[in-house]
Design a protein around this motif. Structure first.
Motif, PDB file in Angstrom:
ATOM      1  N   ASN A 231       5.407  11.306   0.761  1.00  0.00           N
ATOM      2  CA  ASN A 231       5.567  10.954   2.333  1.00  0.00           C
ATOM      3  C   ASN A 231       5.199   9.302   2.266  1.00  0.00           C
ATOM      4  O   ASN A 231       4.261   8.646   1.527  1.00  0.00           O
ATOM      5  N   CYS A 232       5.759   8.252   3.927  1.00  0.00           N
ATOM      6  CA  CYS A 232       5.672   7.570   3.519  1.00  0.00           C
ATOM      7  C   CYS A 232       4.097   7.394   4.739  1.00  0.00           C
ATOM      8  O   CYS A 232       4.134   8.127   5.305  1.00  0.00           O
ATOM      9  N   LEU A 233       3.787   6.067   3.378  1.00  0.00           N
ATOM     10  CA  LEU A 233       1.780   6.271   3.940  1.00  0.00           C
ATOM     11  C   LEU A 233       2.020   5.455   5.595  1.00  0.00           C
ATOM     12  O   LEU A 233       1.207   6.274   6.076  1.00  0.00           O
ATOM     13  N   GLN A 234       3.101   5.060   5.950  1.00  0.00           N
ATOM     14  CA  GLN A 234       3.197   4.517   7.188  1.00  0.00           C
ATOM     15  C   GLN A 234       3.841   5.522   8.640  1.00  0.00           C
ATOM     16  O   GLN A 234       2.706   5.800   9.285  1.00  0.00           O
ATOM     17  N   CYS A 235       4.549   6.420   8.507  1.00  0.00           N
ATOM     18  CA  CYS A 235       5.355   6.866   9.134  1.00  0.00           C
ATOM     19  C   CYS A 235       5.469   8.981   8.881  1.00  0.00           C
ATOM     20  O   CYS A 235       5.142   9.384   9.730  1.00  0.00           O
ATOM     21  N   GLY A 236       4.719   8.774   7.166  1.00  0.00           N
ATOM     22  CA  GLY A 236       5.068  11.048   6.820  1.00  0.00           C
ATOM     23  C   GLY A 236       6.009  10.564   6.948  1.00  0.00           C
ATOM     24  O   GLY A 236       6.594  12.121   6.200  1.00  0.00           O
TER      25      GLY A 236
ATOM     26  N   ILE B 256       5.699   2.744   0.996  1.00  0.00           N
ATOM     27  CA  ILE B 256       6.161   3.398   2.163  1.00  0.00           C
ATOM     28  C   ILE B 256       7.983   3.114   2.288  1.00  0.00           C
ATOM     29  O   ILE B 256       7.940   2.915   1.572  1.00  0.00           O
ATOM     30  N   CYS B 257       8.192   3.884   3.243  1.00  0.00           N
ATOM     31  CA  CYS B 257       9.486   4.210   3.146  1.00  0.00           C
ATOM     32  C   CYS B 257      11.194   2.872   3.462  1.00  0.00           C
ATOM     33  O   CYS B 257       9.841   1.899   4.026  1.00  0.00           O
ATOM     34  N   ARG B 258      11.820   3.131   3.193  1.00  0.00           N
ATOM     35  CA  ARG B 258      12.157   2.112   3.505  1.00  0.00           C
ATOM     36  C   ARG B 258      12.750   0.970   5.412  1.00  0.00           C
ATOM     37  O   ARG B 258      11.918  -0.085   5.205  1.00  0.00           O
ATOM     38  N   ASN B 259      12.153   2.198   5.890  1.00  0.00           N
ATOM     39  CA  ASN B 259      12.200   1.991   7.379  1.00  0.00           C
ATOM     40  C   ASN B 259      11.188   1.154   7.693  1.00  0.00           C
ATOM     41  O   ASN B 259      11.087   0.290   8.166  1.00  0.00           O
ATOM     42  N   CYS B 260      10.257   1.417   7.298  1.00  0.00           N
ATOM     43  CA  CYS B 260       8.157   1.021   7.511  1.00  0.00           C
ATOM     44  C   CYS B 260       8.770  -0.297   6.591  1.00  0.00           C
ATOM     45  O   CYS B 260       7.845  -1.541   7.076  1.00  0.00           O
ATOM     46  N   TYR B 261       9.004  -0.166   5.434  1.00  0.00           N
ATOM     47  CA  TYR B 261       9.313  -1.448   5.064  1.00  0.00           C
ATOM     48  C   TYR B 261      10.221  -2.674   5.386  1.00  0.00           C
ATOM     49  O   TYR B 261       9.876  -3.949   5.067  1.00  0.00           O
TER      50      TYR B 261
END
Ligand SMILES: [Zn+2]
Ligand SMILES: [Zn+2]
Length: 140
Positions: free
Chosen positions: A6-11, A21-26
């Motif tokens: 799970n992305c630490l930022q957006c879940g 974190i996921c690509r988007n959040c990155y």
């Protein structure tokens, strides 16, 4: 092997590689980092504090704190940059607590068995500024 996390930022669930974190959040984080860095790079902003950077760039404090912890923003270059100690608010550049608070916290933990002692000690700390008392304890 691909590992899902799970992305630490957006879940959102994503394939974990090097980042938490996921690509988007990155991507968003990179944009934010550039903004912060561009701001700090300017000579007149070199000594900006965390709060001034937040205000000027609109990037979240927690994100900038993360950059400092990751050492992407070097406090050797930007001397006023730091984040507040969780206990007293002194600016620090790593961990969660400033030196004083970590020492105090450790001492407090050692004395947890005797609440009365702590209360007494606090009284003493106030009168002697804690200097002699703290030293004595280590000498034992
Ligand atoms: Zn995300
Ligand atoms: Zn502190």
């Amino acid at each position: 092997m691909a590992e899902l996390a799970n992305c630490l930022q957006c879940g959102k669930v994503f394939v974990k590689q090097l980042k938490d974190i996921c690509r988007n959040c990155y991507k968003e984080e990179e944009v934010a980092f550039k903004k912060v860095y561009e701001f700090l790079k300017q000579q007149k902003n070199r000594e900006a504090t965390l709060y001034e950077v937040v205000e000027a760039t609109g990037v979240e404090e927690t994100l900038i704190t993360k950059f400092i912890k990751e050492k992407r923003l070097r406090t050797s270059m930007f001397p006023k940059l730091g984040f507040p100690c969780e206990r007293c608010g002194t600016l620090i550049v790593s961990g969660k607590l400033c030196m004083n608070c970590s020492v105090e916290l450790k001492n407090d933990l050692q004395q947890l068995e005797s609440i009365e002692k702590i209360a007494e000690r606090n009284k003493e700390v106030k009168t002697n500024h804690g200097i002699y008392y703290t030293l004595d304890k280590h000498r034992r």
